[in-house]
Design a protein around this motif. Structure first.
Motif, PDB file in Angstrom:
ATOM      1  N   VAL A  96      -5.524  -4.020  -7.834  1.00 38.76           N
ATOM      2  CA  VAL A  96      -5.733  -5.417  -7.466  1.00 38.76           C
ATOM      3  C   VAL A  96      -5.603  -6.221  -8.751  1.00 38.76           C
ATOM      4  O   VAL A  96      -6.315  -5.963  -9.726  1.00 38.76           O
ATOM      5  N   PHE A 117      -7.834  -8.688  -0.336  1.00 34.44           N
ATOM      6  CA  PHE A 117      -9.181  -8.866  -0.860  1.00 34.44           C
ATOM      7  C   PHE A 117      -9.652 -10.279  -0.612  1.00 34.44           C
ATOM      8  O   PHE A 117      -8.883 -11.156  -0.253  1.00 34.44           O
ATOM      9  N   THR A 132     -12.618  -5.480  -1.574  1.00 37.99           N
ATOM     10  CA  THR A 132     -11.313  -4.932  -1.221  1.00 37.99           C
ATOM     11  C   THR A 132     -11.510  -3.555  -0.604  1.00 37.99           C
ATOM     12  O   THR A 132     -12.627  -3.038  -0.553  1.00 37.99           O
TER      13      THR A 132
END
Length: 145
Positions: A96, A117, A132
């Protein structure tokens, strides 16, 4: 559109077309957001391996080239102090990403995660968390600075 062209329709039914990205990128994710805090809408684009931000006058605010292949989904988050961050997912390596308004990878990123997310003040205490998931059906909650 998927080529980095932004179409605007005003109240007088006048359609304008502005091309921000030069070249062929295939699929491009797009978000209109005030990235630099000047009160004007900026244009943010995510391609499979790059992030671009442009001012409304087509001035490039930043460009970030990643070695990873990003999923064609762009996330934006506006903190209460007016700071905007941009996010993306690299699902093959479970990463991420989050970039600040200057195009720098935010401190502590990339984080582990492979799906979309969200960022929220989950406890109403002023602390923001990024939530997430992963391919193994686990949920991850990260405290953000």
């Amino acid at each position: 559109d998927s080529a980095g062209v932004v179409y605007s329709l005003n109240f007088a039914d006048e359609l304008t077309q502005t091309t921000y990205l030069a070249g062929k990128y295939g699929h491009v994710a797009f978000a209109p957001v005030d990235i630099d805090g000047d009160g004007k809408t900026d244009m943010v684009f995510l391609t499979p391996d790059e992030v671009f931000a442009y001012g409304i006058n087509k001035t490039q605010l930043f460009h970030y080239n990643t070695k990873d292949t990003l999923k064609n989904k762009l996330y934006t988050f506006l903190y209460p102090d007016g700071k905007t961050c941009i996010g993306g997912i690299e699902p093959a390596s479970n990463k991420v990403y989050m970039w600040d308004s200057q195009g720098n990878v935010c401190s502590g990123f990339p984080l582990f995660g492979a799906v979309g997310f969200n960022i929220s003040d989950m406890n109403n205490d002023g602390q923001h968390y990024l939530v997430t998931g992963s391919p193994d059906n686990l949920v991850y909650v990260y405290s953000l600075p």
